[in-house]
Structure formats: structure tokens, C-alpha cells
Motif scaffolding. Sequence first.
Motif, mmCIF file in Angstrom:
data_model
loop_
_atom_site.group_PDB
_atom_site.id
_atom_site.type_symbol
_atom_site.label_atom_id
_atom_site.label_comp_id
_atom_site.label_asym_id
_atom_site.label_seq_id
_atom_site.Cartn_x
_atom_site.Cartn_y
_atom_site.Cartn_z
ATOM 1 N N ARG A 135 0.743 -1.247 0.029
ATOM 2 C CA ARG A 135 -0.061 -0.103 0.051
ATOM 3 C C ARG A 135 0.792 1.299 0.019
ATOM 4 O O ARG A 135 0.582 2.188 -0.762
ATOM 5 N N ARG A 136 1.975 1.057 0.872
ATOM 6 C CA ARG A 136 2.584 2.449 1.116
ATOM 7 C C ARG A 136 3.570 2.820 -0.368
ATOM 8 O O ARG A 136 3.676 4.037 -0.885
ATOM 9 N N LEU A 137 4.010 1.655 -1.019
ATOM 10 C CA LEU A 137 4.655 2.007 -2.406
ATOM 11 C C LEU A 137 3.739 1.632 -3.298
ATOM 12 O O LEU A 137 4.452 1.748 -4.625
ATOM 13 N N ARG A 138 2.638 1.787 -3.136
ATOM 14 C CA ARG A 138 1.433 1.566 -4.355
ATOM 15 C C ARG A 138 1.943 0.505 -5.462
ATOM 16 O O ARG A 138 1.647 0.911 -6.714
ATOM 17 N N ASP A 139 1.983 -0.608 -4.895
ATOM 18 C CA ASP A 139 2.390 -1.673 -5.761
ATOM 19 C C ASP A 139 1.163 -2.729 -5.986
ATOM 20 O O ASP A 139 0.722 -3.324 -4.869
ATOM 21 N N PRO A 140 0.354 -2.549 -6.944
ATOM 22 C CA PRO A 140 -1.084 -3.281 -7.049
ATOM 23 C C PRO A 140 -0.836 -4.964 -6.933
ATOM 24 O O PRO A 140 -1.764 -5.376 -6.290
ATOM 25 N N ASP A 141 0.105 -5.419 -7.460
ATOM 26 C CA ASP A 141 0.417 -6.912 -7.335
ATOM 27 C C ASP A 141 0.555 -7.336 -5.864
ATOM 28 O O ASP A 141 0.089 -8.189 -5.318
ATOM 29 N N ASP B 34 -11.951 -7.597 -1.272
ATOM 30 C CA ASP B 34 -11.200 -6.620 -1.537
ATOM 31 C C ASP B 34 -10.245 -7.156 -2.623
ATOM 32 O O ASP B 34 -9.964 -6.232 -3.627
ATOM 33 N N ALA B 35 -9.537 -8.095 -2.552
ATOM 34 C CA ALA B 35 -8.565 -8.798 -3.392
ATOM 35 C C ALA B 35 -9.146 -9.048 -4.951
ATOM 36 O O ALA B 35 -8.638 -8.743 -5.793
ATOM 37 N N MET B 36 -10.409 -9.614 -4.782
ATOM 38 C CA MET B 36 -11.179 -9.933 -6.313
ATOM 39 C C MET B 36 -11.424 -8.499 -6.892
ATOM 40 O O MET B 36 -11.449 -8.697 -8.136
ATOM 41 N N VAL B 37 -11.761 -7.484 -6.172
ATOM 42 C CA VAL B 37 -12.003 -6.351 -6.788
ATOM 43 C C VAL B 37 -10.827 -5.815 -7.797
ATOM 44 O O VAL B 37 -10.830 -5.210 -8.812
ATOM 45 N N ARG B 38 -9.586 -6.215 -6.872
ATOM 46 C CA ARG B 38 -8.543 -5.516 -7.401
ATOM 47 C C ARG B 38 -8.225 -6.426 -8.774
ATOM 48 O O ARG B 38 -7.547 -5.814 -9.899
ATOM 49 N N VAL B 39 -8.413 -7.567 -8.828
ATOM 50 C CA VAL B 39 -8.131 -8.429 -10.118
ATOM 51 C C VAL B 39 -9.262 -8.018 -11.113
ATOM 52 O O VAL B 39 -8.883 -7.844 -12.342
#
Length: 536
Positions: free
Chosen positions: A142-148, A176-181
Amino acid sequence: MSEAADHFRRGDWQAAYEAWSDAGLGGLGADELEQFSTAAGLVGHHDELVGALQRAFLACQEEGDLRGAARCAFRLSMNSADHGEHALAGGWAARAADLVAEIGEDCVEGGWVAFLMMFRALGEGDLATARSRAAEALEVGRRLRDPDLTAMSTCAQGRVSIMTCQFAAGLAQLDDAMVRVLTGELSPFIAGHVYCTAIEGAQEIGDFGRVAEWTAALERWCAAQPGLLAFTGQCAVHRGQLMRLRGAWDDALREFAEAAERYVEIGTPAAVALTAVETGDVLRLRGRLDDADAAYQRAADLGLDPQPGLALLWLAGGRAAAAVAAVERLLATAEGPVQRCRLLPAAVEVLLACDDVDRARPLADELVSLAASVGSTALSAAGAQAMGAVELAAGDASGALPYLRKAHQLWARASASYDAAVARLLVARCLTALADPSSAERELVAARAVFRQVGAAPMADLASAMLTPDSLPGGLTAREVEVLRLVASGRSNPQIATVLVLSEKTVARHLSNIFAKLDVGSRTAAAAYAFEHGLV
């Protein structure tokens, strides 16, 4: 941009793999080697994935790109674990950790190392460390904004939360994880892992609503990527699980067979064990006990314990003592909620079949409590059915009926046709005991139609045995007619005991009464009487 890189950018993994293979890898830099490894892995070429990643790792080291080398080490560790190469997985994880230490500054790769440590802690059963490492990885992502990294660690947190009985939080994290996918922001391998990890987590606690939604999304994701082979085996397994739930058992068996073929093709034969267990469960319910036993043995040979399905198979084959011993062992060792969700319904069934109501009752209570915490429809149905079966076995048909009515309604809401039919059969037993034969007959006819449709021959036979005429010949009771019909169908005493949920001693007593009332001296003569009087 090269032709291969263009195919890769468009997500045509097969075309990208072929273009790079045709051109040769000699002139590729670290970035393109990583891309080739991704394409190779997605279309099922594990050895080429590993070779390309190792070359990319060395190229990054030569160029002084420690972060790139750490990423390659992470992928090599995860891939080795997926293929059962645990020593290599540990070695590459240690190499990634050394590189992050050498980098000496805050970086996304440090989050991936924390994820690997979480993965190792899960394998060791250390849930506290796993939770801490997952939170560490998520904070970095989150802090480094890495989506994976954010998606993978969120998904991991969800699984750990479920394993520690924090069901609402865990399912929210999986959502939450599924929305990101679904937004398309993840790289292909990470997206596939999140899909499969989240679906498995929902399936383990009976949340088939989420399983259905996410499996449909996974199917669309797979179909949109030409040549994709990785993750399609898991997709087939999840489709098969839903088909089994909904009563499409022939289709489910085909999906499990297809999944096994794909697992072998991509070099993960250990995953075939899951398809063997799922196949064995369906074959057992169809009465194909030898075939089910072979499927369970295949799973055991591949390192997966086929319980509690194997205990239920032993029960169906008349080996009640073996079934009880297995259940007792499992109850003593299965401590986590995921294991208890799968075990408790089978444990109640085995114990009730052996007339052990006292031990079955607290397990049914535990299942109801667990279902209330999880909130899934299917698990709530299983809990209600277990309680109803316990009350019925204890002789309280009036007390059992509301539980079993609720179970039928919940199974129907979950589109679980076979399970709903089992609940209706138990309802019919209650109604028969409460002197309402007409209502019982309606339930039995409906249940038998479902059993015949899905191919559950043992349960269809049981429903037929319970459909007795109003006037019974030879002074037989309704229960004695059930026993006689099963004798006429060739069942042994242990098999009859399993089908009717009685002890073998009770079956023997019924059979003795039947012989006396009909004035016959053998099973063959009793069966002939049944045929002559239209009881079969």
C-alpha cells in the motif's frame, strides 16, 4: 517493439511464446527474459519458465540490478513451491531475502520477501507469524503503491483470517482482493493466483455464492487469453465442484478429469490429488464403491488424505468400525475451522449410523455454531440437517422436523439438489413416525426423482424402500418392508444398516422378525416373497 513483445503486451501468450522461441533467447535482456518466462509458464512450459527466469536473475546481477534479481528470486521460489520443489523454494526465498538486505533501503521487493515468509509460516502451521508477515507485506504494497503485492497480501490476509475464525473480516479481505483483480490492474500470474486462492478460501467454508461469482469471473478471464493453460485446471475443479453441488454429476466428473489432465500438462501432478478426492466423492454417492476407493487411493498416493470421504466409503461398504476409528482420529487432530467445516457433517453421519447419538449431538451443536459464525447458506443447511438427524435418531421426530424443513429450504436456496433431496427423505421419516403417511409419500417421491436424476442409486433405492403401500402383506411393519426390499435388491446386512442408518444388530433383528412372519428360512425365499407381493 519486437513481434513477441507486441504479442505479450496484447495478452496473446501462445503467440508471444512461439515468437520468442522461434527467434531464440540469445539476445534478450533481463526484462524480455522475464516476459518470456511469464508467457512460457502461462501456456504450460514450466522448464522453460525456470530456465528463462534463472537467466534473467543472472543478467540482473551482472547489471547490478539487485531489485530485478530479487523479483526473479521471488518468482522462482513461488514457482518451485507450486511444483512441489520445496527445497528449491526455500533456497530461492533465502536468496531473495539476502538481496533485499543488500539493497539496504525500503523497496517493494522487501514486501515480497515478507510474503514468502508468510507462505512458509502457513506451511508450518504458524498462523500468528503468517498473519504478521501478511500484514507487513500489505503495508509495503500500500505504501509503495504496488498493485500486485497489495492484492496478493490482502488475499493472504483473508485466508489467514478465515483460518483463525475471523470469518467476516476474512471474506471482506477476499472481496477486496477480487475487486483488484476484476479492475485489470494486476499482472497475469498474480491475477491467476488471487482468483484461485480466493475461490478456494470461499469453497472451504461453504460460501458457494462467492465461489459461483468468482468462478464465472475466472472463466471469463481464462477465455480472454489465447493459449492460456496455467490456472485453467483450478478453474475446471471449481466448475466441477459447483456442478456437483447442483446435481450435474456427469458434467462434474468430466470437469475433474479435464482438470487432472491440465495439471499433468503444466507439470503439477500433485494437484491431481484434489481432483481424485472430488471424483471419489461423486462415485461414492453413486454407489460405485470400488471405483471410489480407487480414486481415494490415487489421492493418498499423491500425498492428500482423502478423509472424510474414505470414512463414508467404509461406512457404505459395511466397515462401520473402520469409519468410526477414522472419524475419531480426525476429530482429535482437526482443530481449525476449515478442517471442522468439512469433517463435522461426515462425523455426525458416521456416528448416527452406529447408533451413537450421544457423541453425535455435541458435534451437531458445534456445526450449527460454526455455521452461524461463517454465515454461509450451505454450512447452515448442513448444521440444521445434522441437528435434525440427531433428534430423529434420538426418537424425537417432532423435534427433528423443524430442523429438517429448514435444512431443505437452505439446500434449495443454495441450488444443492442432492442435499435438498436427502433432507426431504429425512423429513419423510419424521412424517412417517408422526403418522402422516400421505405427506411422507410426497416427500419421498420428490426425493427419489432427484436421486434418480443425479444417479445416486443407493439413495434412490432407499426412497423406494420407504414408499410402502397402505396395507402391508404378511403383517410386516413399514420398517420391515424397507429391510425386505433391500434384501431383495441383494444388499448385505452391513449395507442395509448403512442405507437405513441402523446398527447391524437392529437389521438382524428385523430380518429375524421378517423370516418368522413370512414363515421363510432364507434371504432367497424372503426376496421371492417380496417380488411375488409387489414390494419390489
